[in-house]
Design a protein around this motif. Structure first.
Motif, short mmCIF file in Angstrom:
data_model
loop_
_atom_site.label_atom_id
_atom_site.label_comp_id
_atom_site.label_asym_id
_atom_site.label_seq_id
_atom_site.Cartn_x
_atom_site.Cartn_y
_atom_site.Cartn_z
N GLY A 21 0.80 -1.22 0.00
CA GLY A 21 0.00 0.00 0.00
C GLY A 21 0.83 1.27 0.00
N GLY A 22 2.15 1.15 -0.24
CA GLY A 22 3.02 2.32 -0.23
C GLY A 22 2.85 3.20 -1.46
N THR A 23 3.48 4.36 -1.41
CA THR A 23 3.32 5.37 -2.46
C THR A 23 4.68 5.84 -2.95
OG1 THR A 23 1.24 6.15 -1.49
CG2 THR A 23 2.35 7.66 -3.01
N TYR A 24 4.76 6.10 -4.25
CA TYR A 24 5.96 6.66 -4.88
C TYR A 24 5.63 8.05 -5.38
CZ TYR A 24 9.71 7.20 -8.38
OH TYR A 24 10.77 7.66 -9.13
N LEU A 25 6.51 9.01 -5.09
CA LEU A 25 6.31 10.39 -5.52
C LEU A 25 7.61 10.88 -6.16
CD1 LEU A 25 4.54 13.21 -3.54
CD2 LEU A 25 6.79 13.63 -4.56
N ALA A 26 7.51 11.44 -7.36
CA ALA A 26 8.70 11.90 -8.06
C ALA A 26 8.45 13.25 -8.71
CB ALA A 26 9.11 10.88 -9.13
N THR A 27 9.48 14.08 -8.73
CA THR A 27 9.43 15.37 -9.41
C THR A 27 9.99 15.21 -10.81
OG1 THR A 27 9.71 16.52 -7.30
CG2 THR A 27 10.10 17.79 -9.31
N LEU A 28 9.17 15.53 -11.81
CA LEU A 28 9.57 15.46 -13.22
C LEU A 28 9.75 16.87 -13.74
CD1 LEU A 28 8.01 12.73 -12.59
CD2 LEU A 28 7.55 12.63 -15.03
N ARG A 29 10.99 17.31 -13.86
CA ARG A 29 11.28 18.68 -14.28
C ARG A 29 11.31 18.73 -15.81
NH1 ARG A 29 13.75 17.55 -9.51
NH2 ARG A 29 13.71 19.16 -7.91
N LEU A 30 10.10 18.74 -16.39
CA LEU A 30 9.94 18.62 -17.84
C LEU A 30 8.70 19.38 -18.28
CD1 LEU A 30 10.58 14.78 -18.03
CD2 LEU A 30 12.02 16.48 -19.14
N PRO A 31 8.61 19.73 -19.57
CA PRO A 31 7.35 20.29 -20.08
C PRO A 31 6.28 19.21 -20.18
CG PRO A 31 8.93 20.02 -21.86
CD PRO A 31 9.67 19.71 -20.59
N LEU A 32 5.04 19.62 -20.23
CA LEU A 32 3.92 18.69 -20.34
C LEU A 32 3.64 18.29 -21.79
CD1 LEU A 32 1.51 20.52 -17.88
CD2 LEU A 32 2.77 18.41 -17.41
N GLU A 33 4.04 19.15 -22.72
CA GLU A 33 3.76 18.91 -24.13
C GLU A 33 5.00 19.24 -24.96
OE1 GLU A 33 0.36 21.15 -25.32
OE2 GLU A 33 -0.99 20.19 -23.88
N VAL A 79 2.65 10.70 -8.92
CA VAL A 79 2.28 9.96 -7.73
C VAL A 79 1.79 8.59 -8.17
CG1 VAL A 79 0.87 9.88 -5.64
CG2 VAL A 79 1.58 12.10 -6.58
N ALA A 80 2.42 7.53 -7.67
CA ALA A 80 2.04 6.16 -8.06
C ALA A 80 1.76 5.33 -6.81
CB ALA A 80 3.17 5.51 -8.87
N SER A 81 0.66 4.58 -6.85
CA SER A 81 0.28 3.73 -5.72
C SER A 81 -0.69 2.66 -6.20
CB SER A 81 -0.37 4.57 -4.62
OG SER A 81 -0.74 3.75 -3.52
N ASP A 82 -0.74 1.56 -5.49
CA ASP A 82 -1.76 0.55 -5.76
C ASP A 82 -3.06 0.87 -5.03
OD1 ASP A 82 -0.35 -1.02 -7.55
OD2 ASP A 82 0.58 -2.23 -5.98
N ILE A 83 -3.02 1.88 -4.18
CA ILE A 83 -4.21 2.33 -3.48
C ILE A 83 -4.82 3.52 -4.20
CG2 ILE A 83 -5.05 3.41 -1.35
CD1 ILE A 83 -3.05 1.82 0.20
N ASP A 84 -6.12 3.55 -4.34
CA ASP A 84 -6.81 4.73 -4.85
C ASP A 84 -6.84 5.76 -3.72
OD1 ASP A 84 -8.54 6.71 -5.74
OD2 ASP A 84 -9.83 5.30 -6.80
N LEU A 85 -5.90 6.70 -3.76
CA LEU A 85 -5.77 7.63 -2.65
C LEU A 85 -7.03 8.47 -2.44
CD1 LEU A 85 -2.11 8.85 -3.28
CD2 LEU A 85 -2.91 7.04 -1.75
#
Length: 280
Positions: free
Chosen positions: A204-216, A256-262
């Motif tokens: 049930g843990g969560t992964y959080l990462a900062t992506l320093r990139l444009p969206l498009e 934000v990635a998780s197997d739980i629907d936060l």
């Protein structure tokens, strides 16, 4: 003496004198210059929009950390995207042990330890020079002094990817802030990164990462590939843009990635969207 050699010596001396002058001018303006693993690093103080003193850490042309430069605000987060990350983290269930890959100015580790007792925080920072700067100018010395002995904070000065793979106990949250200049995430980007993250998250843990990139646009491809990879490995992946109104400009976007629907678990709705196979 040959003319070419005279010219070479003259240019070398001139270059040295110009470099020395630049260093003196920067020092006069209150800018500290250090050479670190990933390039020339500048540390300087300025003010935010409200006039509160802040300290900036710029590595190889990219801002790596911003921190308040006052004792009373030492663990607060002055940047909007980090405050949104903190809001997400604050609502996560069963948060006991956190790993942070990439220390920089240690803004997030300071906030975690100071605001979420009794959470234990482990940080891996590859560059000893950055660690030295953080101790001198960004409050890492205070963090170690106040929480190094009570087991709530530990620091490993080594490659974060190797360090994470060596950990035997799972983490409730893994935060990835590791980057070199404008290059995000390092080895934690693709399928192998997803596997390593999953292997080192508790249930049930969560992964959080900062992506320093444009969206498009063309330069957004690493963001899309990273989100796709984690969407294939986790039940739920969200992307929280820093500046959705300027999608072609690089921003500090949060994955934000998780197997739980936060959201279903009671967290406030994220200020972004759930990623589904490369689309919203």
């Amino acid at each position: 003496m040959p003319t070419a050699l005279i010219v070479f010596i003259a240019l070398t001396i001139a270059g040295f004198l110009i470099h020395l002058l630049c260093m003196r001018l920067l020092a006069w303006r209150g800018v500290t210059v250090r050479r670190t693993r990933f390039g020339v690093t500048f540390i300087f103080d300025t003010e935010d929009a409200d006039g509160t003193p802040v300290r900036m850490l710029n590595v190889n042309g990219a801002f790596q950390s911003v921190a308040y430069a006052t004792d009373e605000l030492w663990s607060e987060l002055p940047v909007s995207y980090q405050r949104e990350q903190a809001r997400i983290i604050y609502e996560l269930p069963r948060l006991r042990r956190v790993a942070v890959v990439g220390g920089g100015g240690f803004s997030m580790p300071k906030w975690l330890v100071d605001h979420l007792p009794p959470v234990r925080v482990s940080v891996a920072e590859i560059d000893p020079k950055i660690v030295e700067i953080a101790r001198e100018s960004f409050g890492l010395d205070r963090l170690e002094r106040e929480h190094g002995e009570d087991g709530r904070f530990e620091l490993a000065v080594e490659d974060g990817w190797s360090w994470l793979k060596s950990q035997e106990e799972g983490f409730d949250l893994i935060i990835n802030e590791a980057f070199s200049g404008s290059k995000p995430l390092g080895p934690l980007t693709g399928e192998e990164g997803v596997r390593v993250v999953r292997d080192h998250l508790s249930e049930g843990g969560t992964y959080l990462a900062t992506l320093r990139l444009p969206l498009e646009g063309r330069k957004a491809r690493p963001l899309e590939e990273t989100c796709d990879a984690f969407a294939a490995g986790f039940a739920h992946v969200w992307l929280v843009p820093e500046a959705a109104e300027e999608p072609t400009k690089p921003g500090n976007n949060t994955l934000v990635a998780s197997d739980i629907d936060l959201i279903a678990a009671g967290c406030e709705r994220l200020a972004g969207f759930e990623w589904r196979g490369g689309a919203k």
